[in-house]
Motif scaffolding. Structure first.
Motif, PDB file in Angstrom:
ATOM      1  N   ASP A 240      -1.535  37.965  -1.074  1.00  0.00           N
ATOM      2  CA  ASP A 240      -1.975  39.283  -0.321  1.00  0.00           C
ATOM      3  C   ASP A 240      -2.102  38.810   1.067  1.00  0.00           C
ATOM      4  O   ASP A 240      -2.980  38.019   1.445  1.00  0.00           O
ATOM      5  CB  ASP A 240      -3.223  39.674  -0.896  1.00  0.00           C
TER       6      ASP A 240
ATOM      7  N   TYR B 228       8.342  42.178  -1.304  1.00  0.00           N
ATOM      8  CA  TYR B 228       7.026  42.630  -0.588  1.00  0.00           C
ATOM      9  C   TYR B 228       7.053  43.992  -0.803  1.00  0.00           C
ATOM     10  O   TYR B 228       7.570  44.782  -0.939  1.00  0.00           O
ATOM     11  CB  TYR B 228       6.961  42.126   0.933  1.00  0.00           C
TER      12      TYR B 228
ATOM     13  N   THR C 199       5.815  38.055  -2.909  1.00  0.00           N
ATOM     14  CA  THR C 199       6.040  37.529  -3.972  1.00  0.00           C
ATOM     15  C   THR C 199       6.932  36.307  -3.685  1.00  0.00           C
ATOM     16  O   THR C 199       8.074  36.710  -2.990  1.00  0.00           O
ATOM     17  CB  THR C 199       6.666  38.180  -5.125  1.00  0.00           C
TER      18      THR C 199
ATOM     19  N   SER D 215       1.589  42.588   0.009  1.00  0.00           N
ATOM     20  CA  SER D 215       1.660  41.721  -1.206  1.00  0.00           C
ATOM     21  C   SER D 215       3.034  41.285  -1.332  1.00  0.00           C
ATOM     22  O   SER D 215       3.935  41.948  -1.443  1.00  0.00           O
ATOM     23  CB  SER D 215       1.313  42.338  -2.474  1.00  0.00           C
TER      24      SER D 215
ATOM     25  N   SER E  73      -4.632  35.672   5.026  1.00  0.00           N
ATOM     26  CA  SER E  73      -4.429  35.698   3.411  1.00  0.00           C
ATOM     27  C   SER E  73      -5.803  36.209   2.764  1.00  0.00           C
ATOM     28  O   SER E  73      -6.821  35.472   3.047  1.00  0.00           O
ATOM     29  CB  SER E  73      -3.807  34.648   2.778  1.00  0.00           C
TER      30      SER E  73
ATOM     31  N   LYS F  42       2.141  35.077  -6.124  1.00  0.00           N
ATOM     32  CA  LYS F  42       1.956  36.362  -5.305  1.00  0.00           C
ATOM     33  C   LYS F  42       0.901  36.090  -4.380  1.00  0.00           C
ATOM     34  O   LYS F  42      -0.366  35.567  -4.613  1.00  0.00           O
ATOM     35  CB  LYS F  42       1.636  37.354  -6.408  1.00  0.00           C
TER      36      LYS F  42
ATOM     37  N   ASP G 186       0.291  47.742   0.490  1.00  0.00           N
ATOM     38  CA  ASP G 186      -0.570  48.325  -0.268  1.00  0.00           C
ATOM     39  C   ASP G 186      -1.314  49.311   1.046  1.00  0.00           C
ATOM     40  O   ASP G 186      -2.226  49.109   1.476  1.00  0.00           O
ATOM     41  CB  ASP G 186      -1.805  47.266  -0.741  1.00  0.00           C
TER      42      ASP G 186
ATOM     43  N   LYS H 152      -5.733  36.866  -1.027  1.00  0.00           N
ATOM     44  CA  LYS H 152      -5.798  36.338  -2.505  1.00  0.00           C
ATOM     45  C   LYS H 152      -4.242  35.592  -2.765  1.00  0.00           C
ATOM     46  O   LYS H 152      -3.175  36.192  -2.236  1.00  0.00           O
ATOM     47  CB  LYS H 152      -5.804  37.868  -3.180  1.00  0.00           C
TER      48      LYS H 152
ATOM     49  N   ARG I 106      -1.894  45.978   4.990  1.00  0.00           N
ATOM     50  CA  ARG I 106      -2.063  44.890   3.818  1.00  0.00           C
ATOM     51  C   ARG I 106      -0.708  44.985   3.194  1.00  0.00           C
ATOM     52  O   ARG I 106      -0.143  46.061   2.853  1.00  0.00           O
ATOM     53  CB  ARG I 106      -3.207  45.321   2.846  1.00  0.00           C
TER      54      ARG I 106
END
Length: 228
Positions: A172, A114, A131, A129, A156, A170, A117, A158, A127
Motif C-alpha cells: 500500500d 495497481y 502488486t 495498492s 508505504s 502487495k 483506494d 502496509k 492511496r
C-alpha cells in the motif's frame, strides 16, 4: 422628636486635631499621586523595553541574514522545481504510473498491477495498492529507494506477501500533492541547513534539472490501455 446632639467634647477633639487630620489627608493624596506616577512610569518603561527588544531581534535577524550563505537564484529555482516534482500542486495519474515504472526499472522489482483506494484517499493524498514480483534483492532494493527515486514523495503503509503465488507482494503506497499559495509580501527565512538537505537529496536520487528558458512539462509517460 428631639434631635440628638453631638457631645461638645467631639467638637473640641476635632478642633484640637484639625491640623493633624488635614496633614494626613494631604499625605494620603500625595501618596496616591506618587503611586499613580510610579505605575505610569513603570508601564512606560515596560513598553519601551518591548520596543527595544523587538529592535534588537530585528537587527540580530538582519545580521544573521547577512552572514548566511544564500544560494543563487538558479539554485533556488532548481530546488523549487525539485520539491514541486516530489509533491506537485495537483495529482496526475499518469505521473504516478510513470513513477512506478521508473521505480521498477531502477530496482528490478516489477509492478504488475495497481488499484486506487478512494476510501482512504484525500484531497492531498492518493492511496494506491500495488502488486509486484521479484526476488529478495530486488524487493529490498525497492524498499530502500521507493520514497524518492520515482521522482515523487511516496510512503508505504502496509506490505503483504501472497503465500499462494511465490514472489508476489502487495504494498500500500501513498502519493502526495499540495496546492500552495505563496504570499510574496510575507517574510521568508533562509535556512542553510534545509538547503543542504535538499542538495543531498537531489544528489541521492540523481535529480537532473535543465532550464531551457521556460518550463517544459514531460508528458511522455508510458501508455497503458487500462492502468487501473
Amino acid at each position: 422628636m428631639s434631635k440628638k446632639r453631638v457631645k461638645p467634647y467631639i467638637f473640641q477633639l476635632v478642633k484640637k486635631n484639625v491640623l493633624y487630620i488635614a496633614t494626613n489627608v494631604i499625605l494620603i493624596i500625595l501618596i496616591g499621586v506618587v503611586l499613580k506616577i510610579g505605575i505610569d512610569k513603570n508601564l512606560s518603561m515596560k513598553q519601551k523595553n518591548l520596543v527595544l527588544t523587538a529592535e534588537v531581534q530585528e537587527l540580530q535577524t538582519k545580521y544573521d541574514l547577512l552572514n548566511t550563505k544564500v544560494p543563487s537564484s538558479e539554485v533556488l529555482e532548481e530546488n523549487i522545481h525539485f520539491l514541486n516534482s516530489l509533491i506537485p500542486n495537483s495529482e496526475d495519474y499518469f505521473s504516478i504510473i510513470y513513477s512506478l515504472d521508473k521505480l521498477s526499472q531502477k530496482t528490478g522489482f516489477i509492478v504488475t498491477s495497481y488499484t486506487i483506494d478512494m476510501n482512504k484517499s484525500t484531497s492531498t493524498k492518493l492511496r494506491l495498492s500495488i502488486t509486484g514480483s521479484g526476488d529478495t534483492t530486488t524487493f529490498m532494493n525497492f524498499l530502500e529507494k521507493y520514497n524518492y527515486f520515482g521522482d515523487r514523495l511516496i510512503t508505504s503503509d502496509k506490505i503483504e506477501l501472497n503465500p499462494q503465488i511465490s514472489g508476489e507482494i502487495k504494498i500500500d503506497l501513498s502519493f502526495y500533492n499540495k496546492k500552495n499559495t505563496l504570499d510574496y509580501g510575507s517574510k521568508f527565512d533562509v535556512d542553510e541547513k534545509t538547503i543542504e538537505e535538499i542538495t543531498k537529496l537531489k544528489e541521492k536520487v540523481e535529480y537532473s534539472y535543465k532550464d531551457s528558458g521556460e518550463e517544459v512539462v514531460d508528458t511522455s509517460y508510458p501508455r497503458k490501455s487500462n492502468p487501473f
